[in-house]
Design a protein around this motif. Structure first.
Motif, short mmCIF file in Angstrom:
data_model
loop_
_atom_site.label_atom_id
_atom_site.label_comp_id
_atom_site.label_asym_id
_atom_site.label_seq_id
_atom_site.Cartn_x
_atom_site.Cartn_y
_atom_site.Cartn_z
N ARG A 99 0.89 -1.18 0.00
CA ARG A 99 0.00 0.00 0.00
C ARG A 99 0.91 1.21 0.00
N PRO A 108 2.52 5.06 0.35
CA PRO A 108 2.61 5.92 1.54
C PRO A 108 1.63 7.09 1.52
N ASP A 109 0.84 7.25 0.46
CA ASP A 109 -0.18 8.29 0.51
C ASP A 109 -1.45 7.78 1.18
N ARG A 110 -1.41 6.56 1.66
CA ARG A 110 -2.55 6.02 2.39
C ARG A 110 -2.19 5.94 3.87
N SER A 133 -3.00 3.70 5.57
CA SER A 133 -2.81 2.27 5.84
C SER A 133 -1.48 1.77 5.25
N ARG A 175 -0.37 -7.74 2.34
CA ARG A 175 0.83 -7.21 3.00
C ARG A 175 1.85 -8.31 3.30
N LEU A 194 -2.93 3.14 11.82
CA LEU A 194 -2.93 4.09 10.72
C LEU A 194 -1.81 5.09 10.96
N VAL A 252 0.01 10.65 6.59
CA VAL A 252 0.14 10.33 5.19
C VAL A 252 1.26 11.16 4.56
N ALA A 253 2.01 10.53 3.69
CA ALA A 253 3.10 11.23 3.00
C ALA A 253 2.53 12.40 2.23
N THR A 296 -10.38 0.78 6.54
CA THR A 296 -9.09 0.09 6.68
C THR A 296 -8.01 0.73 5.82
N SER A 297 -8.42 1.33 4.70
CA SER A 297 -7.45 1.91 3.78
C SER A 297 -7.00 3.29 4.22
N TYR A 348 -8.51 12.84 -3.38
CA TYR A 348 -7.67 12.60 -4.54
C TYR A 348 -8.19 11.37 -5.25
#
Lengths: 456, 628
Positions: free
Chosen positions: A216, A218-220, A222, A272, B46, B49-50, B128-129, B432
Motif C-alpha cells: 500500500r 505511503p499516501d494512504r 494504511s 501485505r 494508521l 500520510v506522506a 481500513t485503507s 484525490y
C-alpha cells in the motif's frame, strides 16, 4: 492528453493545467481547477476538480464556453498546491540522532515511494526518499540515517540485472564506509529477484542488508511500508549478516518475517504478507519494538571489521522458460539460435519437460540435445515451487540428466535464474558451472525440508 | 418557548445517506450487514500520510495516531480482502451505480459526462485503507428541487460512496470495528440551505426518504438511512450533526441544536455586558492540594500517576449549571472537549462538590487561584499529557464563548436528542482520485437505456392504489410505506377477484395485530406463503374470516402446505346447506334458547367458515320456519 479541439479551446483562452476555470453549457456554469487528461479518461472530456474536492468530467460540445475564472481560489485548492510533487521545501526532514547506529537507505522506486500527486491525481514514483521517512518518524529513534541514496526510481517490473549490479555496488560502498547496515526500498513485484541478486553479488557480506517494499503506497494512512521500514531498521542494527526481505508476516500490523534473500517469493499479488519463505522457515521474526525471535539459526553473523566486495559479474544472455502442456520446443530453438548462454526451465513438479509426447514435434528431446551441442547451460528448477527436483524418479528426468541438464533441487526458479547469470558471469568452464550451480553459495539450498515450511 | 425561526435567521440543509442492498460497492460481498458468527480479526495501525506535511504537523498527527490500535472483525460472507485493504477495489457495482443515477434523474439533477471515484481521507480507523471511496454522480440545477409545503428545497449534489466500518467497542486505545458495513453503497444527497424550520426538516427528510424507498434496491430498517443536519442562525456559525437516524425525532434534535446555538449567542452578549473582553484562563498544576484528599475519585487517579490541573474561568460562576439545551448543562458540553482528548471529564464549582468530597480542596483552590465569587474553578485529573491536552481544549473552548458558536461536526445522542462535540468542521475534504477504479463515461445513450427501469415513485403508487384499487387514503398511505408493499402488489396483480382492500387490510392490520397482540412471529412467513394463502382465497377454498387462524397455524407448522392447513384444521368454507344443517341441529338441541343465543352458538361453531352476516339471517329464517 486532451483532444485537439479541447487543446485549441484551452490555448485560445490561455488556460493551463491547474488554472481555475468556468465551463458553461446550457446556462449552467461549473467552476473548478483544470486537471490533466488522465490515461483512462475520454479525450473529449474536460476533467475538473470542484471546490468540494470531487473530480468530474464535462463533455465539450459546440455550445460549451470555457473561461478562466476570476473568482478567488478556494482555500482548499491553495493548500492542494502544497501537495504537488517536487516541492521539496514542504518536506520536513527527519533529524536523526548521531548516537544511534549509522545506517544507509537506498531508495529505488516502487509502491513504497509512490504517491498520487494530489493536485493532478497522477501516480508518481518520484517521491523524495525523505518524504517516505515523514510517514515513519520513529526511524530516528532506531538508526542514524546518514546516507540516503536514490540511484534511480523505477517500478520493480522495470528492474534489469544492470540495476541489480548498481544496487549491489552501492550497498558494498555504504557498508564499507561505515554503515552498520543498509535498507533498500524497492517495488515488490520482483523484489525477490533483487534479493537473490544481492545475496549472490555480496558473497562475503558481514553486515545486514534489508530489502523492503510496500503493498500500500505511503499516501494512504494504511501504508504498510512504515512497519516494514521500522522492522528493517531494527534488523540492520542487529547481528544477522544476511540479505533479507523484511516485510509483514501476517495481515496484521504486528511483526515482520526475516526471509533469506534466496529462499523467498512474492506469493500474493496484493496482501501485505505476500513474501513467504519457500522450502525453508524464515530466519526469524522481528517486531517494531525490536523484539527478535530466531526460527532458523543458520545465518552468518556480523563482523564490522570485514569489508565486502561486490562481485557483480553477470551473464545477461540468459532466459527463463515456463514449461506447460503443449509447449513447443521451438521456443528453446529460438534461444539457441539467438546465442543464449543459459536457460532456466521452470519444469513441472520433480523437474520434467515433455520428452515422449504423442506428437513427436512437441517433444523437447531433440531441442535439448541441440542445446547441449551448443554448450548451453540448462537448469531444471521446479515451477511447483514447494519440494525438490529429482532426476531419478521418472524416466524423462533420467534422460534429461543424461543431456547435461542441471537439476537444482529445492532452489526457486527465480533464484536459479539470478544464480545462473552470476555463475555464467564468473566462469565458462562446464564442470565449474555445474559445480557452482549445485554448491550452496548464499543459502539457496535447504539441507532438509521441514514439514512446517509448506505454505508457511 | 417556541422558536421563531424566521427572526433568528435559521438556515438549514440536509445530507441524506441511504444504504443500498445491491451488494458492496467495490467487491462481491454481501450488503446484508450481518455481525454474527464466525469472524477473523485483523489488527492495524494508521499513519500520517506522506505529503501531508503542508497542513498538518506530521509528528503531532503521528503521536495521536500511534497510540490507537484498530481491530477489525471480518464476518464470514460480509468481508473479503478488499475490505481488509489487502486487494484493490473491483469495478464499481453496476446495480448501485444505476440506482444512484436513476435517483438523480428522478430528481432532475445533472449527471456528469464522466464520473470519477475519489478517495476521501479518514483516519479514525473506520476505513481500513485510511480513505473512503466516493464519487460525485449528480449536481443540482434550477429544476432539481423538492416541492414542500414551505416552498422549494433545492438539491445540490449527490454522490455514491462506500459506507464506513461500524464501531463495535472502544476500549482505551483499542477500537473494534466490524467490516460488515464497510463498502456498503450509500447514496448521499445534499440539499441547499432552503429548509425553513424544524418541522420542515422532518418534512424534507421524509420526502427524500419516501422517494428513495421507491427504489427496491434501498435498504430498509434502523440505521439504513442517516441524516446529517447542517444548522446555523444569525451571527452564529454552521454546525453539522452527523448521522441522525430517527426521522420521528428529527424535529427535536433540530430544535435542541437551535437552542444550543441561541444559548451560546446569549452567553456571548452576557459576557460582553459583564465587560469580559478576554478570557485569560491558564492551567495550573495543583496536584499538591489533592495529595491527601479524601475524595476517592481523585485519590485513586493520583495513585495511578494522575496530576491535577485547575483553571479559573473569570465571571463564569453559575453558567456551567445552565441548560444549553433541554437535558444538557453547559458544564457537560464543556466536559466533552476534555473527553475528546481521552480524559474522563472534569469537576467544577457549579457542581455539588460535597458529592465528590472535595469542598475543602476547592476552597483551597479558590484562594490559590485568586478566584472571587463570580468566578468558576474547574479541575481535570489525568496523566500529564491527557490532563494538559484536555484542560487546554476546555480553555480554548471557553475562550470561544466570546465569539459565539464554533463551527463543529457534532455527534448526536439518540436518547436525549442532543449533540456532542466530535471535531472541528472540516472544510472541503481533501480528496484525490482513486486510481484503482477506472473513470466512468456516462453517455446519453446509457442514461436513456437505464431510464426504462425507472421505478414508479411511492407517491404515484399511492395515487394509483386510491384510484384503481379503490383503497381509502389511509390504507393507501399505509401500504406504500409497508415492508410488504411488493407482496401486496404481486398479490393484487395475481388475484384480481379479491378485493384489494382486503389484501391491504391483511398486510396493514391483521399482520400487525397478530404480531402485537398475540406475539406471532410473522417474519417467518415468506412471500410465497402469502401468495399461496391468497391463491386459496381467490379460488374460494379459504374465507377471509379465517386468515388470522391460517397464519397462526402456518407460523407454527411451516412445513404444511396451504391445502393441508385448510383440510387438517377444518378451515374450508361450508356450503349453505351444510350451514343450515348445523344450525338446525343447534336449534333442535336447544329448544328453549332465544334467537340471540342460537346465533351466538352458531357463530362459534361455524367460526369464519361462512359469512357471519348470513348466519344471523339463516338462523332467523330457520327459527321462523320452525315456528310456523
Amino acid at each position: 492528453m486532451y483532444s485537439k479541439k479541447i487543446k485549441d479551446l484551452l490555448e485560445t483562452e490561455k488556460i493551463a493545467v491547474g488554472t481555475r476555470l468556468s465551463i458553461t453549457i446550457d446556462n449552467k456554469t461549473t467552476e473548478g481547477l483544470l486537471l490533466p487528461n488522465a490515461d483512462d479518461c475520454a479525450k473529449d472530456i474536460i476533467t475538473l476538480k470542484l471546490d468540494s474536492g470531487y473530480n468530474m468530467g464535462i463533455k465539450v460540445t459546440g455550445d460549451t464556453t470555457i473561461k478562466k475564472s476570476d473568482t478567488h481560489t478556494a482555500a482548499d485548492i491553495i493548500s492542494e498546491e502544497n501537495y504537488e510533487l517536487g516541492k521539496k521545501r514542504d518536506i520536513k526532514k527527519l533529524v536523526f540522532d548521531k548516537k544511534k547506529p549509522k545506517a544507509s537507505l537506498i531508495a529505488t522506486g516502487g509502491t513504497i515511494s509512490s504517491r498520487v500527486d494530489y493536485k493532478t491525481g497522477a501516480v508518481h514514483m518520484l517521491m523524495e526518499p525523505e518524504e517516505i521517512l515523514t510517514t515513519t518518524p520513529e526511524l530516528k529513534d532506531i538508526i542514524n540515517l546518514t546516507s540516503i541514496l536514490s540511484p534511480f526510481r523505477i517500478a520493480s517490473e522495470d528492474m534489469t540485472p544492470s540495476e541489480w549490479q548498481n544496487i549491489a555496488e552501492l550497498v558494498a560502498k555504504e557498508l564499507n564506509s561505515g554503515a552498520e547496515g543498509v535498507i533498500v526500498t524497492h517495488g515488490t513485484d520482483t523484489l525477490h529477484y533483487t534479493a537473490a541478486a544481492l545475496s549472490f553479488m555480496l558473497p562475503d557480506l558481514k553486515k545486514p542488508v534489508a530489502l523492503v517494499g510496500a503493498q500500500r503506497s505511503p499516501d494512504r494512512a494504511s501504508f504498510d511500508g512504515a512497519m516494514n521500514l521500522v522492522c528493517a531498521s531494527r534488523y540492520i542494527t542487529g547481528n544477522i549478516a544476511e540479505v533479507a526481505i523484511v516485510m509483514h508476516a501476517t495481515m496484521n500490523d504486528d511483526y515482520c518475517l526475516i526471509n533469506r534473500g534466496t529462499k523467498v517469493r512474492k506469493m500474493h499479488t496484493s496482501r501485505r504478507d505476500a513474501f513467504r519463505p519457500i522450502n525453508t522457515l524464515p530466519i526469524g521474526t522481528i517486531y517494531a519494538c525490536g523484539k527478535l525471535d530466531i526460527i532458523d539459526n543458520h545465518y552468518k553473523t556480523r563482523d564490522n571489521r570485514q569489508k565486502v566486495i561486490a562481485d557483480t559479474r553477470f551473464e545477461k544472455k540468459i532466459a527463463m522458460i515456463h514449461i506447460y502442456p503443449g509447449i513447443n520446443p521451438e521456443i528453446l530453438d529460438y534461444h539457441i539460435d539467438k546465442g543464449y548462454k543459459g536457460i532456466v526451465l521452470n519444469t513441472t513438479a520433480l523437474g520434467h519437460v515433455p520428452m515422449a509426447t504423442m506428437d513427436k514435434n512437441l517433444s523437447w528431446l531433440k531441442a535439448l540435445k541441440r542445446a547441449q551441442d551448443k554448450n548451453m547451460t540448462i537448469i531444471s528448477a521446479s515451477q511447483t515451487l514447494y519440494g525438490t527436483t529429482h532426476a531419478h524418479v521418472y524416466r524423462s528426468a533420467v534422460e534429461m540428466e543424461k543431456l547435461g541438464i542441471i537439476f537444482v533441487k529445492d532452489m526457486l526458479p527465480e533464484t536459479a535464474y539470478v544464480k545462473l547469470g552470476c555463475v555464467l558471469g564468473r566462469t565458462e568452464d562446464k564442470d565449474e558451472i555445474k559445480n557452482l550451480m549445485l554448491t550452496d553459495l548464499a543459502g539457496e539450498f535447504s539441507e532438509k525440508i521441514l514439514p512446517k515450511s509448506f505454505l508457511y | 418557548m417556541d422558536i421563531d425561526y424566521k427572526s433568528i435567521g435559521f438556515k438549514c440543509g440536509l445530507e441524506i445517506h441511504q444504504a443500498l442492498d445491491t451488494g458492496k460497492l467495490f467487491c462481491n460481498c454481501s450488503s446484508a450487514f450481518v455481525e454474527k458468527g464466525e469472524f477473523t480479526e485483523i489488527k492495524r495501525h494508521l499513519r500520517p500520510v506522506a505529503g501531508e506535511t503542508g497542513t498538518v504537523d506530521a509528528s503531532a498527527r503521528f503521536e495521536s495516531l500511534r497510540k490507537r490500535n484498530f481491530i477489525y472483525h471480518a464476518y464470514k460472507g460480509e468481508a473479503c480482502l478488499v475490505e481488509m485493504d489487502a486487494e484493490p477495489p473491483h469495478d464499481i457495482n453496476e446495480k448501485a451505480k444505476k440506482t444512484a443515477l436513476l435517483f438523480a434523474m428522478l430528481l432532475n439533477m445533472d449527471i456528469p459526462d464522466e464520473i470519477h471515484v475519489m478517495r476521501k481521507t479518514v483516519t479514525d480507523g473506520s476505513a481500513t485503507s485510511g480513505f473512503q471511496r466516493t464519487a460525485l454522480v449528480a449536481t443540482g440545477n434550477d429544476k432539481s428541487y423538492l416541492d414542500t409545503s414551505k416552498g422549494k428545497v433545492y438539491l445540490e449534489n449527490m454522490s455514491l460512496e462506500e459506507d464506513a466500518s461500524k464501531i463495535m467497542e472502544k476500549n482505551g486505545n483499542k477500537v473494534h470495528y466490524s467490516l460488515s458495513r464497510l463498502g456498503i453503497p450509500l447514496i448521499e444527497l445534499g440539499t441547499a440551505p432552503d429548509i425553513k424550520d424544524a418541522d420542515h426538516v422532518k418534512e424534507t427528510a421524509a420526502k427524500i426518504g419516501s422517494l428513495l424507498r421507491s427504489f427496491p434496491e434501498t435498504k430498509r430498517g434502523i440505521g439504513t438511512i442517516r441524516q446529517d443536519i447542517n444548522i446555523s442562525v444569525f451571527d452564529g456559525a454552521r454546525t453539522e450533526i452527523k448521522g441522525w437516524q430517527d426521522l420521528s425525532r428529527i424535529k427535536l434534535i433540530t430544535e435542541n441544536e437551535v437552542r444550543r446555538h441561541l444559548f451560546l449567542l446569549d452567553l456571548k452578549s452576557e459576557l460582553k455586558d459583564k465587560g469580559i473582553k478576554k478570557i485569560d484562563s491558564v492551567p495550573v498544576d495543583v496536584t499538591d492540594i489533592f495529595v491527601n484528599t479524601k475524595s476517592r475519585v481523585i485519590s485513586d487517579l493520583i495513585k495511578r500517576n494522575a496530576i491535577v490541573l485547575a483553571t479559573r474561568l473569570t465571571g463564569f460562576n453559575g453558567i456551567l449549571k445552565r441548560e444549553i439545551c433541554p437535558k444538557k448543562t453547559f458544564g457537560r458540553e464543556l466536559a466533552e472537549y476534555a473527553k475528546s482528548f481521552g480524559s474522563n471529564g472534569m469537576i467544577h464549582t457549579d457542581e455539588d462538590l460535597s458529592k465528590y468530597n472535595l469542598v475543602h480542596e476547592f476552597n483551597l483552590l479558590k484562594e490559590k487561584l485568586d478566584a472571587c465569587d463570580d468566578d468558576l474553578i474547574l479541575i481535570i485529573a489525568e496523566t500529564k499529557t491527557i490532563a494538559e491536552q484536555s484542560i487546554g481544549a476546555v480553555i480554548k473552548r471557553t475562550k470561544y464563548c466570546l465569539k459565539g458558536v464554533p463551527e463543529e461536526t457534532r455527534i448526536p445522542n439518540h436518547v436525549t436528542a442532543t449533540s456532542s462535540y466530535a471535531r472541528p468542521l472540516s472544510g472541503a475534504h481533501r480528496m484525490y482520485p482513486e486510481t484503482d477504479v477506472k473513470t466512468m463515461r456516462i453517455t446519453s445513450d446509457y442514461l436513456a437505456k437505464i431510464r426504462e427501469d425507472m421505478p414508479e415513485t411511492l407517491e404515484s403508487k399511492r395515487e394509483r392504489f386510491e384510484k384503481d384499487l379503490k383503497l381509502n387514503a389511509e390504507l393507501a398511505s399505509a401500504i406504500i410505506t409497508s415492508p410488504h408493499l411488493s407482496y401486496f402488489e404481486t398479490i393484487t396483480q395475481n388475484n384480481k377477484n379479491i378485493n384489494a382492500k382486503d389484501i391491504a387490510n391483511f398486510f396493514i392490520n391483521t399482520l400487525s395485530d397478530l404480531k402485537k397482540r398475540e406475539n406471532i412471529d410473522i417474519s417467518k412467513l415468506s412471500q410465497t406463503d402469502f401468495e399461496d394463502m391468497f391463491a386459496q382465497i381467490s379460488e374460494g377454498k379459504l374465507l377471509k374470516y379465517t386468515i388470522s387462524q391460517f397464519v397462526k397455524i402456518k407460523v407454527k407448522h411451516p412445513e404444511l402446505f396451504a391445502t393441508e392447513i385448510i383440510t387438517n384444521y377444518d378451515l374450508a368454507p361450508l356450503t349453505e346447506s351444510e350451514v343450515k344443517d348445523t344450525i338446525n341441529k343447534i336449534i333442535i338441541d336447544n329448544p328453549k334458547a332465544p334467537m340471540g343465543a342460537i346465533i351466538g352458538m352458531s357463530m362459534s361453531k361455524l367460526k369464519g367458515r361462512f359469512d357471519g352476516k348470513m348466519i344471523a339471517v339463516i338462523v332467523n329464517n330457520l327459527l321462523l320456519k320452525n315456528k310456523n
